[in-house]
Design an enzyme around this catalytic site. Structure first.
Site, PDB file in Angstrom:
ATOM      1  N   GLU A   1       0.807  -1.231   0.000  1.00 29.12           N
ATOM      2  CA  GLU A   1       0.000   0.000   0.000  1.00 29.12           C
ATOM      3  C   GLU A   1       0.841   1.282   0.000  1.00 29.12           C
ATOM      4  OE1 GLU A   1      -3.276   0.972   0.059  1.00 29.12           O
ATOM      5  OE2 GLU A   1      -4.072  -1.027  -0.269  1.00 29.12           O
TER       6      GLU A   1
ATOM      7  N   GLU B   1      -3.864 -17.531  -8.559  1.00 32.69           N
ATOM      8  CA  GLU B   1      -3.175 -17.576  -9.850  1.00 32.69           C
ATOM      9  C   GLU B   1      -1.764 -18.154  -9.785  1.00 32.69           C
ATOM     10  OE1 GLU B   1      -3.623 -13.744 -11.884  1.00 32.69           O
ATOM     11  OE2 GLU B   1      -5.504 -13.465 -10.809  1.00 32.69           O
TER      12      GLU B   1
HETATM   13  O1  F6P Z   1      -8.705   2.665  -2.988  1.00 30.48           O
HETATM   14  C1  F6P Z   1      -7.582   2.179  -2.332  1.00 30.48           C
HETATM   15  C2  F6P Z   1      -7.897   1.735  -0.963  1.00 30.48           C
HETATM   16  O2  F6P Z   1      -8.140   2.873  -0.217  1.00 30.48           O
HETATM   17  C3  F6P Z   1      -6.834   0.915  -0.271  1.00 30.48           C
HETATM   18  O3  F6P Z   1      -5.930   1.723   0.357  1.00 30.48           O
HETATM   19  C4  F6P Z   1      -7.642   0.074   0.660  1.00 30.48           C
HETATM   20  O4  F6P Z   1      -6.936  -1.000   1.146  1.00 30.48           O
HETATM   21  C5  F6P Z   1      -8.780  -0.247  -0.242  1.00 30.48           C
HETATM   22  O5  F6P Z   1      -9.054   0.948  -0.927  1.00 30.48           O
HETATM   23  C6  F6P Z   1      -9.970  -0.840   0.390  1.00 30.48           C
HETATM   24  O6  F6P Z   1     -10.847   0.072   0.946  1.00 30.48           O
HETATM   25  P1  F6P Z   1     -12.196  -0.439   1.550  1.00 30.48           P
HETATM   26  O7  F6P Z   1     -11.876  -1.641   2.381  1.00 30.48           O
HETATM   27  O8  F6P Z   1     -12.710   0.682   2.359  1.00 30.48           O
HETATM   28  O9  F6P Z   1     -13.102  -0.795   0.406  1.00 30.48           O
END
Ligand code: F6P
Length: 638
Positions: A352, A379
């Protein structure tokens, strides 16, 4: 932008406990994270938390339903499946949990039946790919594929912010299938779930989740598991508390149902529940119901693991300091080496960094003994996709080891039960210790296990965390994994803070790679500039499209910013300079040499002169204060 006018989701609020985390020293950072993580167990803001009877009741019912499905597989040879799904870290936790639970089933002679889905497929396990998160039809399609041929599917959609269209598409599909149970996991009240329009779809997340909530009142095929655990320590960074809460909740429910199925205690010290006489009406009073106590004890094990980790705050801070001393160098890197699920947690932590802090792909890396082999991913070997996917220790040896310098930090992650560790890990660690890199050791130790054989004087910093609970079902290092996640999150977040990539408790160099992140960027600009939402959005679009002209920008921007995925917020601060003829940046240039990212934020604020000189001056003061704090940290601590 629709959806932004209303109260912000809890998961997108700024956590008051970490507002000044950018000025803290390493120990101060860890202490603030400790406070924020405490909310995982203690709850937040008068909402039900994980220990609230309402939530415990739902967890218990869900575990009973799961146990029944697993039993049908065993007794009636049914093909029932349990599918965890999510985006980013939520999908990665889904992967790690399904991998672990399948191994438990296999160990006791059962057929594995846990599956996971992650938006963007397995490649997203290593490199964040946010665009597919906005695609509900693709979510539904992925779910249909994994459900093919199953008798019954329990679908667990995880979206910490109740905000991912990919998961909404899946819930929308599953709740209309007679052979599916739909479970939504996230950490906001449903009434606050994301309500922004979704491209190519006629519903919002909120519409779908409210429908599920209504269904959950009358049907045992619909569940909402949404304890409120407070805002993230770095605003919106759901890889942290959101990911940890996901791991705790999945463990609490599914390890309990595995225990019911297998008739084996999760922990050696745990007794199995007495069977309720059939005619007894089960009252969901947790203080009274003996059948609930193993589940609650399990939750307590996680809570004690959290406490134990932060009792080692000094050690965690010293590893953080070691990592930051490299990350703060121009070409510094932080590399995790480990084995099995503990090694995989290194991969997850590193994944991340790119979208959250705008770092390069090489700056944070993880490697795991055996690479993709035996990693339980769908995969298989992904190393053909490129350098970043080459994650085995042999690949570390060939790709990275020869280039290690004293600007690199290699952190060896050990579990004490690994004895000397897998042979390859041991050999590689010896080579790393002989390299110019700075080496740290982190051992998750089982009570009573000697770890002397792991210690080596050549480590600059070695930290041993002795855990009261370590394994579940004999071999799976469930609690050690949870502890490791907390520590790695602290180290990588702290290193980025000390590098100057966090302002207040806000990420300031996030990648604008999907709709949610675009919205988050607008909120950041709004907050620091004092502009209203419309103006903030307009300024962002002007910077993205490099056009001052309002009409052109309005015409050229899509309803959803799918085309802007390559942009990082801080680079837009820079591009905004060339747009604004009136900006006179140079005179407000207090920190440019030392902290370029902070300066970018400052540039951005200067670009906002039209919103009021006062807000620029106030921001400058804050910036100078935090820059001073940062300088002090760097000069005295590192
Ligand atoms: O869009 C990226 C992100 O913010 C990641 O950092 C995070 O792990 C993922 O979305 C999941 O977010 P959520 O669990 O709130 O859907």
């Amino acid at each position: 932008m629709a959806g932004l006018q209303e109260p912000r989701r809890v998961t997108e609020l700024s956590n008051e406990l970490t507002r000044d985390i950018d000025t803290a020293d390493p120990l101060g950072i860890v202490r603030r994270l400790c406070g924020s993580d405490a909310q995982l167990f203690a709850g937040w803001g008068g909402h039900p938390g994980v220990n609230d009877p309402v939530i415990l009741d739902r967890l218990w019912k869900l575990s009973l339903k799961t146990a029944a499905l697993l039993k049908e597989n065993q007794d009636q040879k049914k093909n029932n499946r349990i599918v965890f799904s999510g985006c980013g870290t939520s999908g990665r936790i889904a992967w790690l949990c399904s991998w672990t639970y399948n191994r438990i089933l296999q160990k006791f002679g059962h057929t594995p039946c846990f599956h996971y889905l992650i938006a963007g497929g397995d490649r997203s396990l290593i490199i964040s790919n946010e665009l597919p998160e906005d695609d509900p039809p693709k979510g539904a399609e992925d779910l249909k594929k994994v459900a093919e041929g199953a008798d019954h599917v329990m679908f667990v959609g995880i979206t910490c912010g109740l905000s991912a269209p990919y998961v909404a598409g899946q819930i929308d599909h599953s709740m209309h299938q007679p052979n599916m149970t739909s479970v939504l996991m996230g950490f906001n009240p449903v009434s606050l779930s994301r309500n922004a329009p979704i491209e190519k779809w006629d519903k919002t997340c909120r519409q779908v989740f409210l429908e599920l909530e209504t269904l959950s009142c009358t049907s045992d095929s619909a569940f909402i598991i949404n304890p409120i655990v407070g805002p993230e320590p770095i605003t919106g960074s759901s890889r942290m508390k959101g990911g940890s809460t996901t791991a705790v909740l999945l463990g609490t429910v599914f390890l309990t149902s595995l225990q019911t199925l297998l008739g084996q205690p999760i922990l050696p010290s745990m007794t199995l529940p007495a069977r309720e006489p059939e005619e007894t009406e089960v009252v969901f009073d947790h203080s009274l119901s003996p059948s609930l106590s193993p589940m609650v004890s399990l939750l307590d094990c996680y809570s004690q693991t959290y406490q134990t980790v932060y009792r080692h705050s000094g050690g965690v801070a010293s590893l953080l300091k070691l990592a930051a001393s490299c990350i703060c160098q121009p070409s510094g890197r932080l590399i995790y080496l480990g084995a099995d699920t503990l090694g995989a947690l290194g991969l997850v932590d590193a994944s991340e960094m790119v979208p959250t802090y705008g770092v390069g792909l090489e700056e944070f890396r993880g490697f795991v003994a055996g690479g993709w082999e035996g990693c339980g991913n769908t995969e298989g070997d992904l190393s053909g996709y490129g350098k970043t996917f080459r994650v085995s220790l042999s690949q570390f040896e060939s790709d990275v080891l020869p280039s290690l310098t004293d600007q690199d930090c290699v952190l060896c992650l050990h579990g004490s039960s690994q004895r000397t560790g897998p042979p390859h890990l041991h050999t590689i660690v010896n080579k790393v210790l002989a390299s110019p890199a700075k080496c740290g050791l982190l051992v998750m130790a089982e009570n009573g296990m000697s770890c002397n054989h792991l210690l080596d004087k050549r480590y600059e910093t070695a930290v041993l965390i002795r855990l009261p609970y370590y394994h579940a079902f004999g071999k799976e290092c469930v609690f050690a994994g949870f502890a490791l996640k907390l520590v790695l999150n602290a180290i990588s977040t702290g290193a980025n803070i000390l590098k100057g990539r966090v302002y207040g408790n806000e990420m300031i160099n996030l990648r604008l790679s999907n709709d949610k992140l675009f919205e988050r960027a607008i909120a950041i600009i709004e907050k620091w500039s004092g502009a209203n939402e419309e103006d903030a959005k307009f300024a962002l679009l002007r910077a993205i499209y490099k056009q001052d002209d309002a009409a052109n920008v309005t015409l050229s921007h899509p309803a959803c910013p799918l085309l802007i995925s390559e942009y990082y917020l801080s680079s837009l601060f820079l591009s905004s300079l060339s747009l604004s003829s009136s900006s006179n940046i140079v005179q407000y240039h207090p920190t440019s040499q030392r902290h370029p990212l902070r300066t970018w934020l400052f540039h951005w604020l200067c670009y906002w002169q039209e919103v009021g000189v006062q807000s620029v001056i106030a921001a400058e003061r804050k910036l100078l204060q935090s820059a001073k704090g940062l300088r002090d940290v760097i000069s005295t601590e590192i």
